[in-house]
Motif scaffolding. Structure first.
Motif, PDB file in Angstrom:
ATOM      1  N   VAL A  48       0.558  -1.064   0.085  1.00  0.00           N
ATOM      2  CA  VAL A  48      -0.109  -0.095   0.143  1.00  0.00           C
ATOM      3  C   VAL A  48       0.865   1.283  -0.021  1.00  0.00           C
ATOM      4  O   VAL A  48       1.465   1.616   0.914  1.00  0.00           O
ATOM      5  CB  VAL A  48      -0.905   0.068   1.199  1.00  0.00           C
ATOM      6  N   VAL A  49       0.865   1.981  -1.055  1.00  0.00           N
ATOM      7  CA  VAL A  49       1.766   3.258  -1.283  1.00  0.00           C
ATOM      8  C   VAL A  49       0.759   4.275  -1.507  1.00  0.00           C
ATOM      9  O   VAL A  49      -0.045   4.133  -2.610  1.00  0.00           O
ATOM     10  CB  VAL A  49       2.745   3.132  -2.206  1.00  0.00           C
ATOM     11  N   GLU A  50       0.748   5.143  -0.996  1.00  0.00           N
ATOM     12  CA  GLU A  50      -0.254   6.449  -1.184  1.00  0.00           C
ATOM     13  C   GLU A  50       0.296   7.210  -2.565  1.00  0.00           C
ATOM     14  O   GLU A  50       1.509   7.266  -2.750  1.00  0.00           O
ATOM     15  CB  GLU A  50      -0.110   7.527  -0.115  1.00  0.00           C
ATOM     16  N   PRO A  51      -0.554   7.578  -3.370  1.00  0.00           N
ATOM     17  CA  PRO A  51      -0.464   8.406  -4.548  1.00  0.00           C
ATOM     18  C   PRO A  51       0.631   9.662  -4.217  1.00  0.00           C
ATOM     19  O   PRO A  51       1.508   9.832  -4.971  1.00  0.00           O
ATOM     20  CB  PRO A  51      -1.703   8.867  -5.189  1.00  0.00           C
ATOM     21  N   GLY A  52       0.640  10.325  -3.354  1.00  0.00           N
ATOM     22  CA  GLY A  52       1.287  11.130  -3.069  1.00  0.00           C
ATOM     23  C   GLY A  52       2.669  10.981  -2.713  1.00  0.00           C
ATOM     24  O   GLY A  52       3.567  11.747  -3.070  1.00  0.00           O
ATOM     25  N   THR A  53       2.919   9.842  -2.049  1.00  0.00           N
ATOM     26  CA  THR A  53       4.448   9.003  -1.887  1.00  0.00           C
ATOM     27  C   THR A  53       4.925   8.832  -3.240  1.00  0.00           C
ATOM     28  O   THR A  53       6.104   9.254  -3.376  1.00  0.00           O
ATOM     29  CB  THR A  53       4.106   7.843  -1.076  1.00  0.00           C
ATOM     30  N   ILE A  54       4.160   8.524  -4.328  1.00  0.00           N
ATOM     31  CA  ILE A  54       4.674   8.087  -5.701  1.00  0.00           C
ATOM     32  C   ILE A  54       5.157   9.084  -6.265  1.00  0.00           C
ATOM     33  O   ILE A  54       6.285   9.323  -6.735  1.00  0.00           O
ATOM     34  CB  ILE A  54       3.790   7.330  -6.351  1.00  0.00           C
ATOM     35  N   TYR A  55       4.254  10.477  -6.144  1.00  0.00           N
ATOM     36  CA  TYR A  55       4.537  11.446  -6.738  1.00  0.00           C
ATOM     37  C   TYR A  55       5.919  12.257  -6.123  1.00  0.00           C
ATOM     38  O   TYR A  55       6.690  12.904  -6.708  1.00  0.00           O
ATOM     39  CB  TYR A  55       3.336  12.617  -6.835  1.00  0.00           C
ATOM     40  N   ARG A  56       6.000  12.085  -4.728  1.00  0.00           N
ATOM     41  CA  ARG A  56       7.158  12.716  -4.144  1.00  0.00           C
ATOM     42  C   ARG A  56       8.490  12.012  -4.341  1.00  0.00           C
ATOM     43  O   ARG A  56       9.478  12.384  -4.738  1.00  0.00           O
ATOM     44  CB  ARG A  56       7.004  12.616  -2.702  1.00  0.00           C
ATOM     45  N   TYR A  57       8.442  10.713  -4.626  1.00  0.00           N
ATOM     46  CA  TYR A  57       9.446   9.902  -5.290  1.00  0.00           C
ATOM     47  C   TYR A  57       9.951  10.508  -6.707  1.00  0.00           C
ATOM     48  O   TYR A  57      10.851  10.652  -7.038  1.00  0.00           O
ATOM     49  CB  TYR A  57       9.262   8.495  -5.329  1.00  0.00           C
ATOM     50  N   LEU A  58       8.604  10.673  -7.576  1.00  0.00           N
ATOM     51  CA  LEU A  58       9.011  11.213  -8.828  1.00  0.00           C
ATOM     52  C   LEU A  58       9.706  12.168  -8.936  1.00  0.00           C
ATOM     53  O   LEU A  58      10.662  12.453  -9.714  1.00  0.00           O
ATOM     54  CB  LEU A  58       7.787  11.022  -9.515  1.00  0.00           C
TER      55      LEU A  58
END
Length: 126
Positions: A48-58
């Motif tokens: 479970v990874v929040e979309p905001g976390t993905i965008y921060r990584y990007l």
């Protein structure tokens, strides 16, 4: 989150596999953020990874030079960022593979040792 710098100077984290997984997905095919989120979830539905976390990584990977993005406009909807891997990102992905192969060997050795000890009954309850 700690980044381990390597001899090449590229930093790749293996925490939760987010960064290497995103690099792999982008290496497979340049994609928009939403598509990356969906593909990430498809690779491991239990993670479970929040979309905001993905965008921060990007954003962080882009600032580190691992990926680059460009805005794409379409008639059907709003402009979206398209992410693609850079040569530095490819090198970081290769480093992740080397680290993962090493960790895989460590895990295999650990499991073999445990199973051998368990079979010998190397446990005594006091």
């Amino acid at each position: 989150m700690a980044t381990n710098k390597t001899k090449n100077g590229t930093g790749i984290t293996l925490d939760k596999m987010i960064q290497p997984t995103l690099l792999l997905l982008i290496y497979q095919k340049p994609a928009h953020g939403y598509e990356l989120i969906q593909n990430f979830k498809a690779m491991d539905p239990t993670e479970v990874v929040e979309p905001g976390t993905i965008y921060r990584y990007l954003r962080r990977m882009e600032s580190e030079g691992f990926i680059k993005s460009k805005w794409e406009t379409s008639e059907a909807g709003p402009a979206r960022r398209q992410y693609e891997i850079t040569m530095l990102g490819f090198k970081a992905l290769k480093e992740a593979v080397i680290k993962l192969e090493h960790q895989k060997r460590q895990i295999e050795d650990f499991l073999i040792t445990f199973k051998e000890m368990e079979e010998r009954g190397n446990f005594s309850e006091n």
